[in-house]
Design a protein around this motif. Structure first.
Motif, PDB file in Angstrom:
ATOM      1  N   ASN A   8       0.825  -1.212   0.000  1.00  0.00           N
ATOM      2  CA  ASN A   8       0.000   0.000   0.000  1.00  0.00           C
ATOM      3  C   ASN A   8       0.854   1.256   0.000  1.00  0.00           C
ATOM      4  OD1 ASN A   8      -2.498  -1.369   0.057  1.00  0.00           O
ATOM      5  ND2 ASN A   8      -2.287  -1.669   2.261  1.00  0.00           N
ATOM      6  N   THR A   9       2.031   1.176   0.590  1.00  0.00           N
ATOM      7  CA  THR A   9       2.894   2.353   0.717  1.00  0.00           C
ATOM      8  C   THR A   9       4.139   2.308  -0.158  1.00  0.00           C
ATOM      9  OG1 THR A   9       4.097   1.382   2.584  1.00  0.00           O
ATOM     10  CG2 THR A   9       2.165   2.751   3.098  1.00  0.00           C
ATOM     11  N   HIS A  10       4.545   1.113  -0.586  1.00  0.00           N
ATOM     12  CA  HIS A  10       5.794   0.963  -1.335  1.00  0.00           C
ATOM     13  C   HIS A  10       5.607   0.076  -2.557  1.00  0.00           C
ATOM     14  CE1 HIS A  10       7.398   2.434   2.462  1.00  0.00           C
ATOM     15  NE2 HIS A  10       8.484   2.746   1.794  1.00  0.00           N
ATOM     16  N   THR A  11       6.476   0.299  -3.528  1.00  0.00           N
ATOM     17  CA  THR A  11       6.603  -0.583  -4.680  1.00  0.00           C
ATOM     18  C   THR A  11       7.888  -1.358  -4.471  1.00  0.00           C
ATOM     19  OG1 THR A  11       5.404   0.901  -6.147  1.00  0.00           O
ATOM     20  CG2 THR A  11       6.921  -0.659  -7.188  1.00  0.00           C
ATOM     21  N   TYR A  12       7.866  -2.641  -4.837  1.00  0.00           N
ATOM     22  CA  TYR A  12       9.022  -3.509  -4.646  1.00  0.00           C
ATOM     23  C   TYR A  12       9.527  -3.988  -5.990  1.00  0.00           C
ATOM     24  CZ  TYR A  12       7.600  -3.284   0.151  1.00  0.00           C
ATOM     25  OH  TYR A  12       7.268  -2.812   1.390  1.00  0.00           O
ATOM     26  N   LEU A  13      10.845  -4.017  -6.116  1.00  0.00           N
ATOM     27  CA  LEU A  13      11.497  -4.447  -7.341  1.00  0.00           C
ATOM     28  C   LEU A  13      12.485  -5.549  -7.017  1.00  0.00           C
ATOM     29  CD1 LEU A  13      12.461  -0.905  -8.674  1.00  0.00           C
ATOM     30  CD2 LEU A  13      10.483  -2.246  -9.361  1.00  0.00           C
ATOM     31  N   SER A  14      12.513  -6.586  -7.840  1.00  0.00           N
ATOM     32  CA  SER A  14      13.570  -7.591  -7.717  1.00  0.00           C
ATOM     33  C   SER A  14      14.545  -7.352  -8.863  1.00  0.00           C
ATOM     34  CB  SER A  14      13.005  -9.003  -7.751  1.00  0.00           C
ATOM     35  OG  SER A  14      12.421  -9.285  -8.994  1.00  0.00           O
ATOM     36  N   LEU A  15      15.816  -7.409  -8.535  1.00  0.00           N
ATOM     37  CA  LEU A  15      16.866  -7.214  -9.526  1.00  0.00           C
ATOM     38  C   LEU A  15      17.808  -8.402  -9.483  1.00  0.00           C
ATOM     39  CD1 LEU A  15      15.946  -4.186  -8.839  1.00  0.00           C
ATOM     40  CD2 LEU A  15      18.155  -3.569  -9.759  1.00  0.00           C
ATOM     41  N   ALA A  16      18.150  -8.920 -10.658  1.00  0.00           N
ATOM     42  CA  ALA A  16      19.123 -10.004 -10.772  1.00  0.00           C
ATOM     43  C   ALA A  16      20.422  -9.412 -11.302  1.00  0.00           C
ATOM     44  CB  ALA A  16      18.607 -11.084 -11.708  1.00  0.00           C
ATOM     45  N   PHE A  17      21.526  -9.742 -10.628  1.00  0.00           N
ATOM     46  CA  PHE A  17      22.844  -9.226 -11.001  1.00  0.00           C
ATOM     47  C   PHE A  17      23.726 -10.342 -11.553  1.00  0.00           C
ATOM     48  CE2 PHE A  17      21.709  -6.504  -7.260  1.00  0.00           C
ATOM     49  CZ  PHE A  17      21.528  -5.335  -7.964  1.00  0.00           C
ATOM     50  N   SER A  18      24.552 -10.001 -12.517  1.00  0.00           N
ATOM     51  CA  SER A  18      25.567 -10.951 -12.978  1.00  0.00           C
ATOM     52  C   SER A  18      26.695 -10.939 -11.949  1.00  0.00           C
ATOM     53  CB  SER A  18      26.094 -10.556 -14.356  1.00  0.00           C
ATOM     54  OG  SER A  18      26.935  -9.428 -14.248  1.00  0.00           O
ATOM     55  N   LYS A  56       5.707   4.458  -2.881  1.00  0.00           N
ATOM     56  CA  LYS A  56       4.795   4.368  -4.027  1.00  0.00           C
ATOM     57  C   LYS A  56       4.653   5.696  -4.781  1.00  0.00           C
ATOM     58  CE  LYS A  56       1.620   1.174  -3.970  1.00  0.00           C
ATOM     59  NZ  LYS A  56       1.980   0.298  -5.049  1.00  0.00           N
ATOM     60  N   GLY A  57       4.509   6.802  -4.070  1.00  0.00           N
ATOM     61  CA  GLY A  57       4.377   8.103  -4.726  1.00  0.00           C
ATOM     62  C   GLY A  57       5.606   8.464  -5.540  1.00  0.00           C
ATOM     63  N   PRO A  84       1.617  -7.769  -5.881  1.00  0.00           N
ATOM     64  CA  PRO A  84       0.992  -8.725  -4.959  1.00  0.00           C
ATOM     65  C   PRO A  84      -0.087  -9.526  -5.679  1.00  0.00           C
ATOM     66  CG  PRO A  84       0.238  -6.503  -4.492  1.00  0.00           C
ATOM     67  CD  PRO A  84       1.311  -6.391  -5.549  1.00  0.00           C
ATOM     68  N   LYS A  85      -0.159 -10.791  -5.338  1.00  0.00           N
ATOM     69  CA  LYS A  85      -1.159 -11.666  -5.946  1.00  0.00           C
ATOM     70  C   LYS A  85      -2.206 -12.014  -4.905  1.00  0.00           C
ATOM     71  CE  LYS A  85       2.015 -13.574  -9.261  1.00  0.00           C
ATOM     72  NZ  LYS A  85       2.757 -14.710  -9.711  1.00  0.00           N
ATOM     73  N   GLN A  86      -3.448 -12.019  -5.337  1.00  0.00           N
ATOM     74  CA  GLN A  86      -4.564 -12.377  -4.465  1.00  0.00           C
ATOM     75  C   GLN A  86      -4.514 -13.882  -4.225  1.00  0.00           C
ATOM     76  OE1 GLN A  86      -6.758 -10.029  -3.441  1.00  0.00           O
ATOM     77  NE2 GLN A  86      -8.085 -11.360  -2.275  1.00  0.00           N
ATOM     78  N   ARG A  87      -4.517 -14.276  -2.986  1.00  0.00           N
ATOM     79  CA  ARG A  87      -4.563 -15.711  -2.681  1.00  0.00           C
ATOM     80  C   ARG A  87      -5.991 -16.197  -2.799  1.00  0.00           C
ATOM     81  NH1 ARG A  87      -0.307 -17.493   1.763  1.00  0.00           N
ATOM     82  NH2 ARG A  87       1.415 -16.239   1.028  1.00  0.00           N
ATOM     83  N   MET A  88      -6.136 -17.380  -3.380  1.00  0.00           N
ATOM     84  CA  MET A  88      -7.480 -17.947  -3.556  1.00  0.00           C
ATOM     85  C   MET A  88      -7.581 -19.238  -2.764  1.00  0.00           C
ATOM     86  SD  MET A  88      -8.134 -17.265  -7.575  1.00  0.00           S
ATOM     87  CE  MET A  88      -9.855 -17.663  -7.411  1.00  0.00           C
ATOM     88  N   ARG A  89      -8.724 -19.458  -2.212  1.00  0.00           N
ATOM     89  CA  ARG A  89      -8.963 -20.675  -1.466  1.00  0.00           C
ATOM     90  C   ARG A  89      -9.400 -21.767  -2.443  1.00  0.00           C
ATOM     91  NH1 ARG A  89     -11.506 -20.807   4.188  1.00  0.00           N
ATOM     92  NH2 ARG A  89     -11.221 -22.997   4.648  1.00  0.00           N
ATOM     93  N   ARG A  90      -8.799 -22.926  -2.323  1.00  0.00           N
ATOM     94  CA  ARG A  90      -9.175 -24.039  -3.176  1.00  0.00           C
ATOM     95  C   ARG A  90     -10.453 -24.686  -2.667  1.00  0.00           C
ATOM     96  NH1 ARG A  90      -3.686 -27.509  -3.746  1.00  0.00           N
ATOM     97  NH2 ARG A  90      -2.304 -25.777  -4.176  1.00  0.00           N
TER      98      ARG A  90
END
Length: 95
Positions: A8-18, A56-57, A84-90
């Motif tokens: 809600n407050t932040h954006t997250y980034l994953s970075l892969a490095f050589s 986020k801003g 973020p992914k919504q979790r679903m109940r099976r």
């Protein structure tokens, strides 16, 4: 250990490095080149993938330029915004 993320407050980034990247051994130093970016740590057991956050801003204002800068940084192989992914109940898993 899982990261304590607040999408809600932040954006997250994953970075892969050589392995040849100057950020491979010092991933937190990337924040000095991209103000506002905060190093959060490794992604799971992966030694070459790291998680960063940005308010986020600030992300909404700098997104395109920051993505170009990160993707063009020395030794950065991949940049991915974490959504973020919504979790679903099976069905049928009820006790």
């Amino acid at each position: 250990m899982p990261h304590n993320m607040n999408h809600n407050t932040h954006t997250y980034l994953s970075l892969a490095f050589s392995p040849s990247s100057p950020f491979f051994s010092s991933p937190a130093s990337l924040g000095s080149k991209h103000p506002g970016l905060t190093y959060e740590g490794h992604v799971g057991e992966l030694t070459d993938v790291h998680l960063y956050s940005i308010p986020k801003g600030e992300w909404l204002q700098k997104r395109d330029g920051m993505l170009r800068g990160l993707e063009g940084a020395e030794g950065v192989m991949h940049v991915e915004e974490q959504v973020p992914k919504q979790r679903m109940r099976r069905g049928g898993d009820e006790l």
